[in-house]
Design a protein around this motif. Structure first.
Motif, PDB file in Angstrom:
ATOM      1  N   VAL A   1      75.031  -3.001  98.765  1.00 12.80           N
ATOM      2  CA  VAL A   1      76.279  -2.497  98.960  1.00 12.80           C
ATOM      3  C   VAL A   1      77.121  -3.054  99.970  1.00 12.80           C
ATOM      4  O   VAL A   1      78.240  -2.954 100.179  1.00 12.80           O
ATOM      5  N   SER A   2      76.285  -2.921 101.269  1.00 19.33           N
ATOM      6  CA  SER A   2      76.622  -3.199 102.347  1.00 19.33           C
ATOM      7  C   SER A   2      77.336  -4.671 102.308  1.00 19.33           C
ATOM      8  O   SER A   2      78.335  -4.997 103.019  1.00 19.33           O
ATOM      9  N   ALA A   3      76.740  -5.751 101.687  1.00 17.85           N
ATOM     10  CA  ALA A   3      77.170  -7.052 101.849  1.00 17.85           C
ATOM     11  C   ALA A   3      78.355  -7.330 101.045  1.00 17.85           C
ATOM     12  O   ALA A   3      79.281  -7.736 101.358  1.00 17.85           O
ATOM     13  N   VAL A   4      78.582  -6.496  99.942  1.00 20.58           N
ATOM     14  CA  VAL A   4      79.719  -6.330  99.107  1.00 20.58           C
ATOM     15  C   VAL A   4      80.734  -5.939  99.702  1.00 20.58           C
ATOM     16  O   VAL A   4      81.834  -6.205  99.706  1.00 20.58           O
ATOM     17  N   GLY A   5      80.660  -4.824 100.476  1.00 24.24           N
ATOM     18  CA  GLY A   5      81.718  -4.016 101.437  1.00 24.24           C
ATOM     19  C   GLY A   5      82.199  -4.825 102.403  1.00 24.24           C
ATOM     20  O   GLY A   5      83.269  -5.067 102.766  1.00 24.24           O
ATOM     21  N   PHE A   6      81.227  -5.601 103.041  1.00 22.08           N
ATOM     22  CA  PHE A   6      81.446  -6.718 104.248  1.00 22.08           C
ATOM     23  C   PHE A   6      82.350  -7.708 103.662  1.00 22.08           C
ATOM     24  O   PHE A   6      83.418  -8.135 104.541  1.00 22.08           O
TER      25      PHE A   6
ATOM     26  N   PHE B   1      86.101  -6.135 102.572  1.00 21.77           N
ATOM     27  CA  PHE B   1      86.608  -5.139 103.630  1.00 21.77           C
ATOM     28  C   PHE B   1      86.190  -5.337 104.992  1.00 21.77           C
ATOM     29  O   PHE B   1      86.894  -4.657 105.902  1.00 21.77           O
ATOM     30  N   GLY B   2      85.330  -6.394 105.176  1.00 16.78           N
ATOM     31  CA  GLY B   2      84.715  -6.392 106.555  1.00 16.78           C
ATOM     32  C   GLY B   2      84.135  -5.017 106.974  1.00 16.78           C
ATOM     33  O   GLY B   2      83.418  -4.343 106.358  1.00 16.78           O
ATOM     34  N   LEU B   3      84.602  -4.517 108.317  1.00 19.09           N
ATOM     35  CA  LEU B   3      83.811  -3.438 108.829  1.00 19.09           C
ATOM     36  C   LEU B   3      84.884  -2.192 108.710  1.00 19.09           C
ATOM     37  O   LEU B   3      84.231  -0.997 108.626  1.00 19.09           O
ATOM     38  N   ARG B   4      85.734  -2.362 107.766  1.00 19.67           N
ATOM     39  CA  ARG B   4      86.766  -1.268 107.320  1.00 19.67           C
ATOM     40  C   ARG B   4      86.133  -0.582 106.050  1.00 19.67           C
ATOM     41  O   ARG B   4      86.958  -0.094 105.366  1.00 19.67           O
ATOM     42  N   ALA B   5      85.040  -0.894 105.702  1.00 18.92           N
ATOM     43  CA  ALA B   5      84.627  -0.425 104.227  1.00 18.92           C
ATOM     44  C   ALA B   5      84.586   1.164 104.233  1.00 18.92           C
ATOM     45  O   ALA B   5      84.032   1.858 105.077  1.00 18.92           O
ATOM     46  N   SER B   6      84.998   1.695 103.110  1.00 22.42           N
ATOM     47  CA  SER B   6      85.279   3.071 103.173  1.00 22.42           C
ATOM     48  C   SER B   6      84.607   3.734 101.799  1.00 22.42           C
ATOM     49  O   SER B   6      84.091   2.959 100.809  1.00 22.42           O
ATOM     50  N   VAL B   7      84.064   4.942 101.734  1.00 22.04           N
ATOM     51  CA  VAL B   7      83.333   5.400 100.732  1.00 22.04           C
ATOM     52  C   VAL B   7      84.059   5.258  99.207  1.00 22.04           C
ATOM     53  O   VAL B   7      83.508   4.751  98.265  1.00 22.04           O
TER      54      VAL B   7
ATOM     55  N   ASP C   1      78.929   5.437 106.044  1.00 22.22           N
ATOM     56  CA  ASP C   1      78.578   5.993 107.273  1.00 22.22           C
ATOM     57  C   ASP C   1      78.169   5.192 108.559  1.00 22.22           C
ATOM     58  O   ASP C   1      78.538   5.104 109.725  1.00 22.22           O
ATOM     59  N   ALA C   2      77.398   4.371 107.809  1.00 26.22           N
ATOM     60  CA  ALA C   2      76.797   3.206 108.881  1.00 26.22           C
ATOM     61  C   ALA C   2      77.965   2.199 109.328  1.00 26.22           C
ATOM     62  O   ALA C   2      77.993   1.949 110.761  1.00 26.22           O
TER      63      ALA C   2
END
Length: 387
Positions: free
Chosen positions: A33-38, A41-47, A77-78
């Motif tokens: 999930v972290s890799a997909v969000g990054f 969206f980079g560091l701006r990934a939201s719920v 949250d991370a």
């Protein structure tokens, strides 16, 4: 205020197997999930954004609806915490190596990193001292836990919020949040200034000296033992090193708890507040010789300050942090400040008025003086704007 309590889980063989399968799989999915969000969206990934991209895949991996939602929130949250740390300057200034490294890759979770459970995925039975917890193999019930009677009473009366599942040294733990009433902070009659250091862990303006020599000797002894064991390069040596892991850190934590408890007890008994130097980022500001770098890095000054702060808050003792600049070079009697006032690490002698004493004690007195004016400024009523 919120504090945490730890209980030890005692799962049977089948329950332990389910937990051992769930925690690494959960962290592996969190990394995905972290890799997909990054990537998106980079560091701006939201719920909300992560839910659109990852919820269906997590369901296909065997996560229930609430577990999937909770895992997505944990990743978001991370990233929120990482952005806050960058804004606060905890990872260095813009363009620094440490900050660029953090901004260039997704957040990564260790295989056995702690995972949070809310009340929908974890329920407690305090009378039977068991929990029911969600796993990838289904919900497992009647998992026994052990704790002290005081902890059990606190859990039953004041447990609130999420709990963390932790796997450490082959054992399972649950770390629960306890919401206890916060006492009213009394108006201090004065302050106790505390100067933190390496040789002396804490020196107060009253002259109380909590020395760190025993802790330093213990650290050096532990380092020698590690070197001796590592030199063997045998299987039993590796097992012994693993068994001894974190022993030094636990000992330092115990010492810091004792020092913090004594400082807060004196302040509470004498109805005074506690003042500390604000030392955030000191490792980035201070340079030391190569042979002292390990000593500085293992210096638990931040932990000691955190212990004093929360124990003071729990006891209703006023607590404040002040500017640390030149506290060990300023004369508390005449105000003269220069490096020559502190000729050696231990001795202070003012070159203008001749005041002499222990440097750490003088620093504690200066911290106390700054706390008095800072406390008045912080608690000054806001001016009433004219109509």
């Amino acid at each position: 205020m919120k504090i945490v309590r730890q209980v030890k889980l005692k799962p049977d063989a089948a329950q332990a197997l389910a937990l051992e399968r769930t925690l690494p799989a959960t962290n592996e999915s969190a990394n995905w999930v972290s890799a997909v969000g990054f990537e998106c969206f980079g560091l701006r990934a939201s719920v909300r954004e992560l839910r659109k991209l990852c919820y269906s895949e997590l369901k296909a991996r065997g996560f229930g609806a609430q577990a999937a939602q909770h895992l997505i929130k944990r990743v978001a949250d991370a990233y929120t915490a990482l952005r806050a740390g960058i804004r606060a300057g905890n990872l260095g200034r813009e363009g620094s190596t440490r900050r660029r490294k953090a901004e260039s890759k997704p957040v990564v979770f260790r295989p056995h990193a702690a995972h949070t459970y809310d009340d929908r995925c974890l329920s407690w039975n305090y009378d039977a001292q068991t929990v029911s917890i969600w796993t990838l193999d289904g919900r497992i019930k009647n998992v026994r836990f052990a704790c002290s009677p005081e902890t059990l009473k606190a859990l039953a009366e004041r447990r609130k919020g999420e709990s963390d599942l932790v796997f450490r040294d082959g054992k399972w733990f649950l770390i629960a949040t306890i919401d206890i009433p916060e006492p009213e902070v009394f108006e201090p009659k004065g302050f106790i200034g505390v100067d933190r250091g390496i040789v002396n862990l804490a020196t107060t303006s009253d002259g109380d000296d909590h020395q760190g020599r025993r802790l330093g000797r213990y650290r050096r002894w532990q380092a020698r033992k590690r070197s001796e064991i590592q030199a063997r390069e045998t299987r039993s040596a590796k097992q012994l090193l693993k068994k001894r892991a974190k022993k030094e850190a636990r000992h330092a934590t115990h010492v810091n708890h004792k020092v913090a408890k004594e400082v807060v007890a004196v302040a509470q008994r004498t109805e005074r507040g506690i003042a500390l130097e604000e030392l955030q980022g000191i490792r980035e500001r201070v340079t030391v010789p190569r042979d002292q770098r390990a000593r500085l890095s293992s210096w638990p000054f931040h932990q000691l300050g955190a212990f004093i702060a929360y124990k003071a808050k729990r006891a209703g003792v006023p607590f404040i942090e002040v500017d640390p600049a030149y506290t060990s070079q300023r004369c508390p009697r005449c105000g003269h400040t220069e490096r020559g006032n502190r000729r050696t690490r231990d001795a202070f002698c003012c070159r203008r008025c001749g005041l002499a004493g222990l440097a750490d004690h003088v620093a504690g007195v200066n911290v106390r003086s700054r706390a008095r004016s800072a406390w008045v400024f912080v608690n000054m009523p806001d001016p009433v704007s004219p109509n």
